[in-house]
Motif scaffolding. Structure first.
Motif, PDB file in Angstrom:
ATOM      1  N   LEU A  29       0.767  -1.315  -0.089  1.00  0.00           N
ATOM      2  CA  LEU A  29       0.000   0.213  -0.126  1.00  0.00           C
ATOM      3  C   LEU A  29       0.929   1.154   0.112  1.00  0.00           C
ATOM      4  N   LEU A  30       2.234   1.275  -0.313  1.00  0.00           N
ATOM      5  CA  LEU A  30       2.913   2.305  -0.150  1.00  0.00           C
ATOM      6  C   LEU A  30       2.462   3.210  -1.247  1.00  0.00           C
ATOM      7  N   ARG A  31       2.855   4.464  -1.197  1.00  0.00           N
ATOM      8  CA  ARG A  31       2.149   5.561  -2.265  1.00  0.00           C
ATOM      9  C   ARG A  31       3.420   5.879  -2.904  1.00  0.00           C
ATOM     10  N   VAL A  32       3.604   6.627  -4.219  1.00  0.00           N
ATOM     11  CA  VAL A  32       4.513   7.100  -4.878  1.00  0.00           C
ATOM     12  C   VAL A  32       5.246   8.350  -3.885  1.00  0.00           C
ATOM     13  N   ALA A  33       4.233   9.011  -3.320  1.00  0.00           N
ATOM     14  CA  ALA A  33       4.730  10.232  -2.448  1.00  0.00           C
ATOM     15  C   ALA A  33       5.658   9.897  -1.237  1.00  0.00           C
ATOM     16  N   ASP A  34       5.424   8.316  -0.895  1.00  0.00           N
ATOM     17  CA  ASP A  34       6.261   8.038   0.184  1.00  0.00           C
ATOM     18  C   ASP A  34       7.683   7.476  -0.298  1.00  0.00           C
ATOM     19  N   LEU A  35       8.039   7.284  -1.464  1.00  0.00           N
ATOM     20  CA  LEU A  35       9.316   6.950  -1.905  1.00  0.00           C
ATOM     21  C   LEU A  35       9.786   7.950  -2.923  1.00  0.00           C
ATOM     22  N   MET A  36       9.190   9.043  -3.511  1.00  0.00           N
ATOM     23  CA  MET A  36       9.800   9.849  -4.302  1.00  0.00           C
ATOM     24  C   MET A  36      10.932  10.837  -3.835  1.00  0.00           C
ATOM     25  N   HIS A  37      12.028  11.211  -4.883  1.00  0.00           N
ATOM     26  CA  HIS A  37      12.800  12.361  -4.222  1.00  0.00           C
ATOM     27  C   HIS A  37      12.200  13.707  -4.846  1.00  0.00           C
ATOM     28  N   VAL A  38      12.402  14.541  -3.907  1.00  0.00           N
ATOM     29  CA  VAL A  38      11.719  15.713  -4.102  1.00  0.00           C
ATOM     30  C   VAL A  38      12.889  16.863  -4.103  1.00  0.00           C
ATOM     31  N   GLU A  39      12.316  18.140  -4.262  1.00  0.00           N
ATOM     32  CA  GLU A  39      12.878  19.494  -4.321  1.00  0.00           C
ATOM     33  C   GLU A  39      14.301  19.469  -5.222  1.00  0.00           C
ATOM     34  N   LYS A  40      15.467  19.533  -4.380  1.00  0.00           N
ATOM     35  CA  LYS A  40      16.816  20.076  -5.061  1.00  0.00           C
ATOM     36  C   LYS A  40      17.075  18.468  -5.541  1.00  0.00           C
ATOM     37  N   GLU A  41      16.638  17.511  -5.275  1.00  0.00           N
ATOM     38  CA  GLU A  41      17.125  16.062  -5.819  1.00  0.00           C
ATOM     39  C   GLU A  41      16.638  15.828  -7.098  1.00  0.00           C
ATOM     40  N   VAL A  42      15.540  16.566  -7.656  1.00  0.00           N
ATOM     41  CA  VAL A  42      14.840  16.223  -8.895  1.00  0.00           C
ATOM     42  C   VAL A  42      15.388  16.957  -9.973  1.00  0.00           C
ATOM     43  N   PRO A  43      16.030  16.213 -11.154  1.00  0.00           N
ATOM     44  CA  PRO A  43      16.913  16.753 -12.208  1.00  0.00           C
ATOM     45  C   PRO A  43      16.050  17.588 -13.158  1.00  0.00           C
ATOM     46  N   LEU A  44      16.034  18.733 -13.121  1.00  0.00           N
ATOM     47  CA  LEU A  44      15.183  19.583 -13.953  1.00  0.00           C
ATOM     48  C   LEU A  44      15.777  20.920 -14.664  1.00  0.00           C
ATOM     49  N   ILE A  45      15.511  20.948 -15.811  1.00  0.00           N
ATOM     50  CA  ILE A  45      15.967  22.097 -16.752  1.00  0.00           C
ATOM     51  C   ILE A  45      15.154  22.704 -17.677  1.00  0.00           C
ATOM     52  N   ALA A  46      15.670  24.119 -18.070  1.00  0.00           N
ATOM     53  CA  ALA A  46      14.684  24.610 -18.786  1.00  0.00           C
ATOM     54  C   ALA A  46      14.732  24.104 -20.243  1.00  0.00           C
ATOM     55  N   GLU A  47      13.401  24.200 -20.835  1.00  0.00           N
ATOM     56  CA  GLU A  47      13.475  23.441 -22.194  1.00  0.00           C
ATOM     57  C   GLU A  47      14.261  24.297 -23.247  1.00  0.00           C
ATOM     58  N   THR A  48      14.567  25.756 -22.800  1.00  0.00           N
ATOM     59  CA  THR A  48      15.309  26.591 -23.737  1.00  0.00           C
ATOM     60  C   THR A  48      16.859  26.729 -23.401  1.00  0.00           C
ATOM     61  N   ALA A  49      17.416  25.900 -22.357  1.00  0.00           N
ATOM     62  CA  ALA A  49      18.665  25.866 -22.081  1.00  0.00           C
ATOM     63  C   ALA A  49      19.534  25.021 -22.967  1.00  0.00           C
ATOM     64  N   GLN A  54      -0.185  10.327  -5.471  1.00  0.00           N
ATOM     65  CA  GLN A  54      -0.789   9.391  -4.802  1.00  0.00           C
ATOM     66  C   GLN A  54      -1.077   7.835  -5.276  1.00  0.00           C
ATOM     67  N   ALA A  55      -0.346   7.654  -6.508  1.00  0.00           N
ATOM     68  CA  ALA A  55      -0.552   6.564  -7.006  1.00  0.00           C
ATOM     69  C   ALA A  55       0.148   5.427  -6.298  1.00  0.00           C
ATOM     70  N   LEU A  56      -0.193   4.193  -6.256  1.00  0.00           N
ATOM     71  CA  LEU A  56       0.475   3.280  -5.469  1.00  0.00           C
ATOM     72  C   LEU A  56       1.763   2.954  -6.102  1.00  0.00           C
ATOM     73  N   ALA A  57       2.741   2.706  -5.216  1.00  0.00           N
ATOM     74  CA  ALA A  57       4.252   2.495  -5.761  1.00  0.00           C
ATOM     75  C   ALA A  57       4.101   1.202  -6.559  1.00  0.00           C
ATOM     76  N   ALA A  58       3.342   0.520  -6.343  1.00  0.00           N
ATOM     77  CA  ALA A  58       3.225  -0.739  -6.968  1.00  0.00           C
ATOM     78  C   ALA A  58       2.931  -0.467  -8.755  1.00  0.00           C
ATOM     79  N   GLU A  59       2.117   0.501  -8.846  1.00  0.00           N
ATOM     80  CA  GLU A  59       1.595   0.889  -9.904  1.00  0.00           C
ATOM     81  C   GLU A  59       2.980   1.511 -10.987  1.00  0.00           C
ATOM     82  N   ALA A  60       3.679   2.257 -10.093  1.00  0.00           N
ATOM     83  CA  ALA A  60       4.991   2.893 -10.776  1.00  0.00           C
ATOM     84  C   ALA A  60       5.978   1.861 -11.107  1.00  0.00           C
ATOM     85  N   VAL A  61       5.963   0.749 -10.402  1.00  0.00           N
ATOM     86  CA  VAL A  61       6.830  -0.448 -10.654  1.00  0.00           C
ATOM     87  C   VAL A  61       6.363  -1.087 -11.884  1.00  0.00           C
TER      88      VAL A  61
END
Length: 332
Positions: A209-229, A291-298
């Motif tokens: 019953l673990l949710r994605v929110a329970d296991l995800m990396h957040v904030e500065k850990e998330v690799p993001l870049i502007a599409e114009t970069a 809020q999706a189940l982590a099992a769905e992500a797997v």
């Protein structure tokens, strides 16, 4: 026949007796269902559920001997399905534990005979302070049955086995009836899978019953870049975050694409670093909700042969989840 090869005494008969017990307890459960599937039986169960649901305190479950063991399990099942409950030993109640029972509670008392002496003080206490009392007993017109607000009388089936003495069919029916009350209350309360997870954070059930929110990396850990970069910046971000990918966001902060190791190989050339993120990225990447189940992500990652998924709130990336994180948490 040698002594060593001779069958042990009662070996074959023991197997037959064991299977007979299963058959007799199965029949007893069938009679239990028939009893409470009748008009009067349904009324009694509904009344018991009304009383338990109305209790603003706890459900106090009690019983002596084998009935006490069943009572402990019923209390545990209720507590784990959203109904605050606890077991109170009837003999200990007579020596101080009566203070565990309050006027906000409801009592469920188990006694096959309905004449268990150790229950007397608890029965008297419930009557004196107008604490609702539900009896589960084989004798409706017993001391317990007559005192209770609702008496759920078990059908007269007799105990299983050749001797018919050990509590078997009676305790099986008590346990089933307790499960019925617990899950009836679960349904009435609208208890959800998320509520269930809050009460079962450990073990296989918690993992399931673990949710994605329970296991995800957040904030500065998330690799993001502007599409114009330029890709030179994208490679720096991708390398520093070690997810093997980087998400591309537009001017509103919405996720519009992803760059993976595969995208880099497909665009490998002398001018790669000078290209824009938009030119290299794969648009419309796979995502998953918090809020999706982590099992769905797997399941998604296994089906698409990928190792990471961006987690979004609407279109805005709020995290990233890796297959490795899910497997390490026991989600499979």
């Amino acid at each position: 026949m040698s002594q060593a090869s001779a069958p042990k005494a009662g070996e074959n008969g023991g197997l037959a007796a064991a299977l007979t017990v299963l058959a007799e307890e199965h029949a007893a459960l069938g009679q239990l269902f028939a009893t409470f599937d009748s008009r009067d039986g349904r009324h009694l169960v509904a009344k018991a559920l009304d009383i338990l649901h109305a209790a603003t305190g706890r459900v106090i479950v009690t019983g002596m001997g084998k009935s006490g063991h069943v009572a402990r399990k019923i209390a545990a099942t209720m507590a784990s399905t959203g109904t605050p409950a606890q077991f109170v030993h009837p003999a200990e109640a007579s020596h101080g534990d009566m203070g565990m029972v309050t006027s906000a509670d409801a009592v469920v008392a188990l006694s096959n005979s309905g004449e268990t002496a150790e229950l007397a003080d608890l029965i008297t206490y419930s009557r004196r302070w107008c604490i609702p009392l539900i009896a589960i007993t084989s004798r409706r017109n017993s001391t317990l049955g007559n005192a209770a607000d609702v008496t759920l009388a078990l059908p007269a089936t007799g105990e299983a086995g050749a001797l018919g003495l050990a509590p078997t069919s009676s305790t099986t029916m008590m346990l089933a009836l307790g499960d019925a009350l617990a899950l009836g209350l679960l349904d009435r309360k609208g208890f959800s899978a998320e509520d269930f997870h809050q009460l079962h954070p450990g073990g296989k059930l918690g993992q399931k019953l673990l949710r994605v929110a329970d296991l995800m990396h957040v904030e500065k850990e998330v690799p993001l870049i502007a599409e114009t970069a330029p890709m030179s910046q994208a490679l720096i971000e991708m390398t520093s975050k070690t997810f093997g990918c980087v998400g591309a966001v537009d001017h509103k902060g919405d996720l519009v694409g992803i760059i993976t190791d595969g995208d880099l190989r497909r665009h490998m050339g002398g001018d790669l670093l000078a290209q824009s993120v938009t030119a290299v990225m794969t648009a419309h990447p796979l995502t998953i909700a918090t809020q999706a189940l982590a099992a769905e992500a797997v399941r998604i990652m296994n089906e698409k042969s990928i190792t990471s998924l961006f987690v979004v709130d609407g279109a805005r990336p709020v995290g990233i989840i890796r297959l490795h994180d899910c497997l390490r948490a026991g989600v499979a």
